[in-house]
Scaffold this motif. Structure first.
Motif, PDB file in Angstrom:
ATOM      1  N   HIS A 157      -5.803  -8.554   0.014  1.00  0.00           N
ATOM      2  CA  HIS A 157      -4.345  -8.677   0.187  1.00  0.00           C
ATOM      3  C   HIS A 157      -3.973 -10.085   0.625  1.00  0.00           C
ATOM      4  O   HIS A 157      -4.844 -10.906   0.873  1.00  0.00           O
ATOM      5  CB  HIS A 157      -3.817  -7.632   1.166  1.00  0.00           C
ATOM      6  CG  HIS A 157      -4.308  -7.762   2.579  1.00  0.00           C
ATOM      7  ND1 HIS A 157      -5.618  -7.540   2.955  1.00  0.00           N
ATOM      8  CD2 HIS A 157      -3.664  -8.116   3.720  1.00  0.00           C
ATOM      9  CE1 HIS A 157      -5.742  -7.730   4.246  1.00  0.00           C
ATOM     10  NE2 HIS A 157      -4.579  -8.094   4.751  1.00  0.00           N
TER      11      HIS A 157
ATOM     12  N   HIS B 112      -2.820 -11.680   3.265  1.00  0.00           N
ATOM     13  CA  HIS B 112      -2.856 -12.311   4.595  1.00  0.00           C
ATOM     14  C   HIS B 112      -3.905 -13.430   4.639  1.00  0.00           C
ATOM     15  O   HIS B 112      -5.017 -13.271   4.125  1.00  0.00           O
ATOM     16  CB  HIS B 112      -3.130 -11.265   5.683  1.00  0.00           C
ATOM     17  CG  HIS B 112      -1.916 -10.453   6.003  1.00  0.00           C
ATOM     18  ND1 HIS B 112      -1.971  -9.113   6.288  1.00  0.00           N
ATOM     19  CD2 HIS B 112      -0.597 -10.818   6.063  1.00  0.00           C
ATOM     20  CE1 HIS B 112      -0.729  -8.681   6.521  1.00  0.00           C
ATOM     21  NE2 HIS B 112       0.108  -9.687   6.392  1.00  0.00           N
TER      22      HIS B 112
ATOM     23  N   HIS C  72      -7.645 -13.315   5.198  1.00  0.00           N
ATOM     24  CA  HIS C  72      -8.465 -12.730   4.128  1.00  0.00           C
ATOM     25  C   HIS C  72      -8.628 -13.661   2.921  1.00  0.00           C
ATOM     26  O   HIS C  72      -9.581 -13.536   2.169  1.00  0.00           O
ATOM     27  CB  HIS C  72      -7.872 -11.385   3.683  1.00  0.00           C
ATOM     28  CG  HIS C  72      -7.876 -10.383   4.792  1.00  0.00           C
ATOM     29  ND1 HIS C  72      -8.784  -9.348   4.880  1.00  0.00           N
ATOM     30  CD2 HIS C  72      -7.112 -10.300   5.913  1.00  0.00           C
ATOM     31  CE1 HIS C  72      -8.566  -8.662   5.994  1.00  0.00           C
ATOM     32  NE2 HIS C  72      -7.556  -9.222   6.639  1.00  0.00           N
TER      33      HIS C  72
ATOM     34  N   HIS D 288       0.289  -1.900   3.703  1.00  0.00           N
ATOM     35  CA  HIS D 288      -0.006  -3.024   4.609  1.00  0.00           C
ATOM     36  C   HIS D 288       0.602  -4.296   4.002  1.00  0.00           C
ATOM     37  O   HIS D 288       1.277  -5.059   4.677  1.00  0.00           O
ATOM     38  CB  HIS D 288      -1.512  -3.130   4.808  1.00  0.00           C
ATOM     39  CG  HIS D 288      -1.898  -4.271   5.702  1.00  0.00           C
ATOM     40  ND1 HIS D 288      -1.510  -4.346   7.014  1.00  0.00           N
ATOM     41  CD2 HIS D 288      -2.607  -5.402   5.463  1.00  0.00           C
ATOM     42  CE1 HIS D 288      -1.969  -5.482   7.554  1.00  0.00           C
ATOM     43  NE2 HIS D 288      -2.636  -6.129   6.624  1.00  0.00           N
TER      44      HIS D 288
ATOM     45  N   ASP E 292      -7.238  -4.274   5.118  1.00  0.00           N
ATOM     46  CA  ASP E 292      -6.567  -3.872   6.365  1.00  0.00           C
ATOM     47  C   ASP E 292      -5.828  -2.546   6.241  1.00  0.00           C
ATOM     48  O   ASP E 292      -4.979  -2.225   7.066  1.00  0.00           O
ATOM     49  CB  ASP E 292      -5.584  -4.965   6.814  1.00  0.00           C
ATOM     50  CG  ASP E 292      -6.302  -6.180   7.382  1.00  0.00           C
ATOM     51  OD1 ASP E 292      -7.533  -6.128   7.546  1.00  0.00           O
ATOM     52  OD2 ASP E 292      -5.615  -7.188   7.662  1.00  0.00           O
TER      53      ASP E 292
HETATM   54 ZN   LIG Z   1      -3.701  -7.945   6.728  1.00  0.00          ZN
END
Ligand SMILES: [Zn+2]
Ligand SMILES: [Zn+2]
Length: 201
Positions: free
Chosen positions: A34, A36, A39, A121, A140
């Motif tokens: 994802h 963020h 990551h 998320h 996550d």
């Molecule tokens: Zn995240």
């Protein structure tokens, strides 16, 4: 490889990969779960190393390519933390050329991994499931904290209701080993613990 870790850790991670007896250049694909930055932060380092298969879901890809900023966390605290992350801790170099990860496709590298959409998320959050080995890597969508399995972080989850729908979807799977984006993995019996978590909400 799944996820590229927070920015600024590239040398350290490459060192760990080598220490484990692997050549980092032999990585064939990197699946980013994802958008963020903790990551995807080092994705550009791997791309420059020659790993061109960097995969992310279309709904999250424009953050990795730098076409839009990382969406802020929730409320005053989430927004303040996002500000610090963007400016100082998690500044990352975008990757212009990414490949799209599709729901239900199979990423065949080191076994057969099915892409499961676990939106909530972030809109494009994905998990990888190896049915034969009963292993789930969930980004996550779930986390572990102090040996407890928990849902996604409320401050940094775009759509909480949708995120829990995704957790319920995962709870229907047979999972022995679970690797979350944060916290220690659960080496065995993960599906039982996941069903307990879903039963609590
Ligand atoms: Zn995240
Ligand atoms: Zn994270």
């Amino acid at each position: 490889m799944v996820d590229a870790g927070p920015p600024g850790k590239f040398r350290e991670y490459v060192g760990e990969i080598k220490a484990g007896g692997f050549d980092p250049k032999s990585i064939r694909k990197i699946v980013i779960t994802h958008y963020h930055p903790d990551h995807l932060g080092n994705a550009s380092g791997y791309f420059k190393l020659g790993i061109e298969q960097i995969l992310i879901h279309a709904e999250d890809s424009d953050v990795l390519t730098g076409a839009r900023p990382v969406p802020r966390g929730k409320g005053t605290v989430g927004a303040a933390l996002s500000f610090v992350f963007d400016r100082y801790l998690f500044r990352f170099e975008p990757v212009a050329d990414v490949k799209t990860l599709r729901e239900d496709e199979s990423v065949d590298s080191a076994g057969r991994w099915k892409v499961l959409r676990t939106a909530g998320h972030t809109p494009g959050s994905c998990s990888l499931y190896n049915e034969a080995e009963k292993v789930l890597i969930c980004g996550d969508a779930l986390n572990t904290r102090m040996n407890r399995l928990t849902g996604p972080s409320p401050l940094f989850t775009a759509d909480t209701r949708r995120a829990w729908e995704s957790v319920r979807k995962l709870a229907a799977l047979e999972i022995e080993t679970l690797a979350c984006g944060h916290g220690h993995p659960i080496p065995s019996g993960a599906d039982r613990r996941l069903r307990d978590l879903v039963g609590e909400i």
